[in-house]
Write an enzyme that holds these catalytic residues in place. Structure first.
Site, PDB file in Angstrom:
ATOM      1  N   HIS A 196       0.871  -1.181   0.000  1.00  0.00           N
ATOM      2  CA  HIS A 196       0.000   0.000   0.000  1.00  0.00           C
ATOM      3  C   HIS A 196       0.901   1.222   0.000  1.00  0.00           C
ATOM      4  CE1 HIS A 196      -3.660   2.346   1.019  1.00  0.00           C
ATOM      5  NE2 HIS A 196      -2.812   3.110   1.690  1.00  0.00           N
ATOM      6  N   ILE A 197       0.655   2.162  -0.912  1.00  0.00           N
ATOM      7  CA  ILE A 197       1.462   3.379  -0.923  1.00  0.00           C
ATOM      8  C   ILE A 197       0.669   4.522  -0.296  1.00  0.00           C
ATOM      9  CG2 ILE A 197       2.938   2.697  -2.843  1.00  0.00           C
ATOM     10  CD1 ILE A 197       1.267   4.514  -4.675  1.00  0.00           C
ATOM     11  N   THR A 198       1.381   5.331   0.492  1.00  0.00           N
ATOM     12  CA  THR A 198       0.761   6.477   1.147  1.00  0.00           C
ATOM     13  C   THR A 198       1.819   7.548   1.371  1.00  0.00           C
ATOM     14  OG1 THR A 198      -0.684   7.151   2.992  1.00  0.00           O
ATOM     15  CG2 THR A 198       1.170   5.707   3.537  1.00  0.00           C
ATOM     16  N   GLU A 222      -4.899  -5.898  -7.794  1.00  0.00           N
ATOM     17  CA  GLU A 222      -4.988  -5.387  -6.426  1.00  0.00           C
ATOM     18  C   GLU A 222      -5.486  -6.442  -5.443  1.00  0.00           C
ATOM     19  OE1 GLU A 222      -6.928  -1.536  -5.924  1.00  0.00           O
ATOM     20  OE2 GLU A 222      -6.780  -1.203  -8.088  1.00  0.00           O
ATOM     21  N   ARG A 278     -14.601   4.463  -7.751  1.00  0.00           N
ATOM     22  CA  ARG A 278     -14.443   3.270  -6.925  1.00  0.00           C
ATOM     23  C   ARG A 278     -15.492   3.211  -5.813  1.00  0.00           C
ATOM     24  NH1 ARG A 278      -8.726   1.093  -7.408  1.00  0.00           N
ATOM     25  NH2 ARG A 278      -8.869   0.352  -5.268  1.00  0.00           N
TER      26      ARG A 278
END
Length: 214
Positions: free
Chosen positions: A11-13, A167, A52
């Site tokens: 997960h990128i943040t 994903e 989404r």
């Protein structure tokens, strides 16, 4: 290419969001984040995020993609490239890739936790924000992911690009305690992350991972 024996998920943040993730004990899906006032720094495409919120997770009736926390099956994702370039018309963020963190977890451990705690999960064979995305909720179907595309560093071909964007999704929230490693761009960012994590009961490893970036 068959599925890896122990796939990792990412997960990128933005680093600005890490303190809130640690304090709350979880990563949260977009629907939950919007209800809470949004992240400190948003790095996604606003139009895709809105879509989404309405797209169905077809293996879980009545659920929408935006209610799930998203992960990729690889670092150095297509989305990270867009953040690195900083010129996409639908991405407001212009801060580059260096403040972006990769939160790494183990897929099988995450699924075991979800099943033990009644948390719904799924994975897709391509971008979950696309109308044509295919969903699965059985680890026996992992070989359906295009793992050669996931591992590819050259993804200009449309079919490779789509496969690379597969994903993993977990409903509502993903426990911070399942994050096993934080991958960062540079030593200055690592030092910032170390400071944020200093008071956290859960201490994942923090590694400088230049190959995870562009």
């Amino acid at each position: 290419m068959p599925a890896p024996a122990n796939p990792k998920i990412y997960h990128i943040t933005h680093i600005d969001n890490l303190a809130n993730i640690v304090a709350s004990g979880s990563l949260r899906g977009d629907a939950q984040m919007i209800a809470a006032g949004g992240p400190a720094t948003s790095i996604g495409m606003s139009s895709i995020k809105r879509r989404r919120l309405a797209l169905p997770v077809r293996c879980h009736p009545n659920d929408c993609v935006g209610e799930y926390v998203p992960f990729y099956f690889c670092s150095r994702s297509v989305m990270l490239y867009l953040l690195h370039k900083g010129n996409h018309a639908e991405v407001d963020y212009r801060g580059g890739q260096s403040p972006i963190l990769h939160l790494e977890a183990d897929l099988r451990e995450s699924v075991e936790w979800a099943q033990a705690n009644g948390q719904r999960w799924a994975f897709t064979l391509s971008n979950a924000g696309a109308y044509y995305a295919e969903f699965r909720n059985d680890l026996a179907a992992l070989d359906e992911i295009k793992w050669d595309a996931v591992a590819s560093t050259q993804w200009s071909a449309p079919d490779i690009r789509e496969g690379k964007q597969a994903e993993f999704l977990m409903r509502d929230a993903f426990p911070w305690a399942l994050v096993r490693r934080v991958g960062v761009y540079s030593m200055p960012v690592k030092l910032q992350v170390d400071e944020i994590l200093r008071a956290s009961p859960h201490q994942p490893r923090v590694d400088i991972q230049p190959t995870w970036y562009y």
